[in-house]
Motif scaffolding. Structure first.
Motif, PDB file in Angstrom:
ATOM      1  N   GLY A 208       0.814  -1.202   0.000  1.00 53.59           N
ATOM      2  CA  GLY A 208       0.000   0.000   0.000  1.00 53.59           C
ATOM      3  C   GLY A 208       0.849   1.254   0.000  1.00 53.59           C
ATOM      4  N   PHE A 209       1.971   1.214   0.750  1.00 46.29           N
ATOM      5  CA  PHE A 209       2.878   2.365   0.793  1.00 46.29           C
ATOM      6  C   PHE A 209       3.452   2.636  -0.596  1.00 46.29           C
ATOM      7  CE2 PHE A 209       7.206   4.005   1.506  1.00 46.29           C
ATOM      8  CZ  PHE A 209       6.851   5.211   2.054  1.00 46.29           C
TER       9      PHE A 209
ATOM     10  N   TYR B 103       0.801   3.918  -2.874  1.00 51.98           N
ATOM     11  CA  TYR B 103       0.400   5.285  -2.540  1.00 51.98           C
ATOM     12  C   TYR B 103       1.375   6.291  -3.138  1.00 51.98           C
ATOM     13  CZ  TYR B 103      -0.678   9.395   0.185  1.00 51.98           C
ATOM     14  OH  TYR B 103      -1.002  10.670   0.560  1.00 51.98           O
ATOM     15  N   ASN B 104       2.677   5.959  -3.031  1.00 55.08           N
ATOM     16  CA  ASN B 104       3.664   6.873  -3.599  1.00 55.08           C
ATOM     17  C   ASN B 104       3.551   6.942  -5.112  1.00 55.08           C
ATOM     18  OD1 ASN B 104       4.790   7.822  -1.308  1.00 55.08           O
ATOM     19  ND2 ASN B 104       6.236   6.130  -1.120  1.00 55.08           N
TER      20      ASN B 104
ATOM     21  N   TYR C 204       0.906   6.446  -6.846  1.00 57.92           N
ATOM     22  CA  TYR C 204      -0.321   7.154  -7.194  1.00 57.92           C
ATOM     23  C   TYR C 204      -0.129   8.651  -7.027  1.00 57.92           C
ATOM     24  CZ  TYR C 204      -5.145   8.704  -6.880  1.00 57.92           C
ATOM     25  OH  TYR C 204      -6.315   9.354  -7.080  1.00 57.92           O
ATOM     26  N   ASN C 205       0.604   9.048  -5.969  1.00 59.39           N
ATOM     27  CA  ASN C 205       0.796  10.474  -5.718  1.00 59.39           C
ATOM     28  C   ASN C 205       1.688  11.116  -6.762  1.00 59.39           C
ATOM     29  OD1 ASN C 205      -0.746  11.417  -3.759  1.00 59.39           O
ATOM     30  ND2 ASN C 205       0.747  11.239  -2.104  1.00 59.39           N
TER      31      ASN C 205
ATOM     32  N   THR D 226      -9.076  15.618  -8.589  1.00 60.08           N
ATOM     33  CA  THR D 226      -9.294  14.219  -8.235  1.00 60.08           C
ATOM     34  C   THR D 226     -10.248  13.537  -9.195  1.00 60.08           C
ATOM     35  OG1 THR D 226     -10.943  15.040  -6.730  1.00 60.08           O
ATOM     36  CG2 THR D 226      -8.829  14.470  -5.787  1.00 60.08           C
TER      37      THR D 226
ATOM     38  N   LYS E 255      -6.749   8.908 -13.170  1.00 60.49           N
ATOM     39  CA  LYS E 255      -6.381   8.714 -11.759  1.00 60.49           C
ATOM     40  C   LYS E 255      -7.341   7.750 -11.072  1.00 60.49           C
ATOM     41  CE  LYS E 255      -3.459  11.816  -9.680  1.00 60.49           C
ATOM     42  NZ  LYS E 255      -3.163  12.648  -8.558  1.00 60.49           N
TER      43      LYS E 255
ATOM     44  N   LEU F  44      -6.357   4.278  -9.272  1.00 55.11           N
ATOM     45  CA  LEU F  44      -6.668   3.998  -7.867  1.00 55.11           C
ATOM     46  C   LEU F  44      -7.416   2.672  -7.735  1.00 55.11           C
ATOM     47  CD1 LEU F  44      -6.566   5.143  -5.019  1.00 55.11           C
ATOM     48  CD2 LEU F  44      -8.782   6.138  -5.421  1.00 55.11           C
TER      49      LEU F  44
END
Lengths: 235, 85, 125, 126
Positions: A15-16, A19-20, A22-23, D3, D8, D12
């Motif tokens: 997940g970490f 998350y990175n 995705y960011n 968002t 995106k 996700l």
């Protein structure tokens, strides 16, 4: 307890990372790099309107060749694993009777589905679709046939012949690319085979190769489904 | 530009259904429910592919992911039931 | 001509979406599985056909260039052929699994036919 | 509006499906459930790849009348990236083959031990 903790740890680290990723993802606003080359020159170099087909069959056709080889290997291994013994082969299991409506409708629908599958892979260079989709539709027609008549046996020799002939033909057309074009699996045949852009007889050998791939994929998927259907006979 | 926002809202709805179905597929104890839920995930994924302007991928996913693979799962399930009895 | 056709097409689309909406409401409100499949099939078949007619009228340019109209016609034919058959098979499977009928059911023709030995009983293996 | 970007959202959902699939593979004990989780993971990865190739507001990579009607005939501003779609196309078919193979193994394992729980297969454990 320890197991659950380890699972949670693995998932948290995934997940970490995600998350990175995705960011830091920035949406593209324009094509760059190799995609830009394909988009700008695909129509003039290869002649296929559908650029996905151009990438699959022409620019990266080694990928497709490897892919159909892997699919062939998978079908072979599954046939090896699910092979029945002699007495299992002759056993007849009583299925519940399929309804009259399904039988009648399947007689009408199965030829239409085959026709649609063939349409999809012949028009693969113009509209969405192609060999893989058409092959899957043909396999769905085989599924409908099996559903309507569970005791049906598919002739194994037909599947084997279709599969091997189309597989060999793909490689032979690839070799033809060495002779007439720029290299192995070159679909343009030195610019002579391109035809008029947007018509069915265009794009060099792409429609031929994709139709053969479609036949091969359809035969292989039907073979896998047929093996699973037959394996029900085993006690 | 307006289309984009509508597509995004549809995508959020479809995505939440997919996630719920994926969790159902993993947590439910009945195997048949799990298999059907996985098929639903595939089916909605094909709609999402269509929204992201990938019609080729959507066709493949709809035919193979939600059709044929669900079928072979059920063949295996049927055989296991028959051998158990 | 074109504007008129567009307005007629939009009316058809509206009727189609109303039909699809009733299908969705019916799925929620019907008492048992058989009624749900029935509403889902009937109303959504009609809704899809009406929507396709509306879209065909809206994209019409001239009768020579029947590019989209022909495709919509083929789609309608496919929906008419496949939708009833698939739901029929689903219902038979549900009947074979002995999913109970709703308490409000008064007529069960399949049971009568089975009792009169016209059709054999669908059985779950 | 940042968002509400379709690419995106796809990214996700794909990542979350991958995590859910991994969770299933690690946590479940039934072999069929592990294969089901594997298919979910497969779908998630395909979704991530297609979402990475999406460009906002662009259409499918097919050069037809809708693209040639653009004012300056610039294909770059009209279509999405075709390369990830081509990769995913083959990946789905391969995924089906792999799933079928896994199920064949599962059937063989069930025939050997009459069970699908992985804790029963402890022949190589010491």
């Amino acid at each position: 307890m320890l197991r659950n903790f380890l699972i949670a740890l693995v998932l948290a680290s995934f997940g970490f990372i995600f998350y990175n990723l995705y960011n830091s993802y920035e949406p593209q606003t324009e094509l760059t790099g190799i995609a830009a080359h394909y988009a700008e020159n695909g129509a003039s170099e290869v002649g296929a309107a559908n650029l996905v087909t151009a990438v699959v069959v022409s620019y990266r056709s080694f990928d497709t060749l490897g892919e159909i080889t892997i699919l062939f290997l998978t079908a072979a291994i599954i046939s090896f694993f699910l092979k029945l013994s002699k007495e299992d082969e002759e056993r007849v299991i009583i299925h519940r009777g399929t309804s009259e409506l399904l039988k009648t409708a399947s007689q009408l629908l199965i030829p239409l589905m085959f026709l649609f599958g063939i349409y999809v892979f012949i028009n693969g260079h113009l509209t969405p679709g192609g060999g893989f989709q058409g092959g899957a539709i043909i396999a769905s027609a085989v599924v409908l046939a099996i559903m309507a008549n569970p005791n049906m046996t598919i002739n194994h020799n037909v599947i084997i012949w279709v599969e091997s002939i189309s597989g060999v033909s793909v490689v032979l057309i690839g070799v033809l690319g060495i002779v007439l074009g720029g290299g192995f699996l070159d679909s343009t045949l030195d610019g002579y085979g391109l035809g008029e852009f947007g018509t069915i007889f265009s794009a060099g050998t792409i429609p031929i190769i994709y139709s053969l791939v479609g036949l091969k994929v359809g035969a292989e998927l039907s073979n896998i489904l047929n093996m699973y259907q037959k394996s029900q006979k085993e006690v | 530009m307006n289309n984009e926002i509508i597509y995004s809202v549809i995508a959020i709805g479809i995505g939440s259904i997919m996630l719920i179905m994926a969790v159902i597929a993993i947590l439910n104890n009945k195997l048949s429910v799990a298999i059907i839920a996985a098929g639903v995930v595939s089916l909605f994924a094909s709609v999402l592919f269509l929204l992201m302007s990938a019609p080729d991928v959507a066709m493949t996913e709809a035919a193979i992911g939600s059709g044929l693979s669900t079928l072979i799962f059920f063949y295996v399930l049927n055989k296991i039931k028959r051998q158990n009895a | 001509m074109k504007e008129t056709l567009e307005i007629i097409g939009q009316i058809f689309l509206l009727m189609g979406s109303f039909s699809l909406l009733t299908a969705a409401i019916g799925l929620l409100r019907m008492p048992d599985v058989y009624n749900r499949v029935q509403t889902g099939t009937k109303a959504s078949t009609l809704g899809a056909i009406l929507s396709f007619i509306g879209l065909a009228l809206m994209t019409y340019e001239n009768w020579v260039e029947i590019n989209w109209v022909g495709r919509f016609a083929v789609l309608v034919v496919f929906i008419i052929l496949t939708n009833p058959v698939s739901s029929h098979v689903l219902m038979r499977a549900a009947y074979a699994m002995k999913i109970p009928l709703s308490k409000l059911t008064t007529v069960d023709k399949l049971r009568e036919d089975i009792n009169n030995k016209i059709v054999e009983e669908p059985k779950d293996e | 509006m940042e968002t509400l970007e379709l690419g995106k959202i796809g990214l996700l959902i794909g990542f979350l499906l991958v995590i859910v699939g991994f969770w299933g593979i690690l946590q479940q004990k039934n072999i069929i459930k592990i294969i089901v989780s594997f298919t979910i993971l497969n779908t998630g990865i395909n979704l991530v790849m297609v979402a990475l190739g999406y460009v906002k507001g662009h259409t499918a990579p097919i050069i037809d009348s809708s693209v040639s009607q653009l004012e300056n005939h610039n294909v770059l501003n009209a279509i999405v990236d075709p390369v990830p779609q081509a990769l995913v196309l083959t990946a789905i078919v391969i995924g089906f083959g792999v799933t079928a193979l896994l199920l064949a193994y599962a059937m063989k394992l069930f025939k050997a031990k009459k069970s699908l729980e992985i804790n029963d297969f402890n022949d190589l454990k010491w």
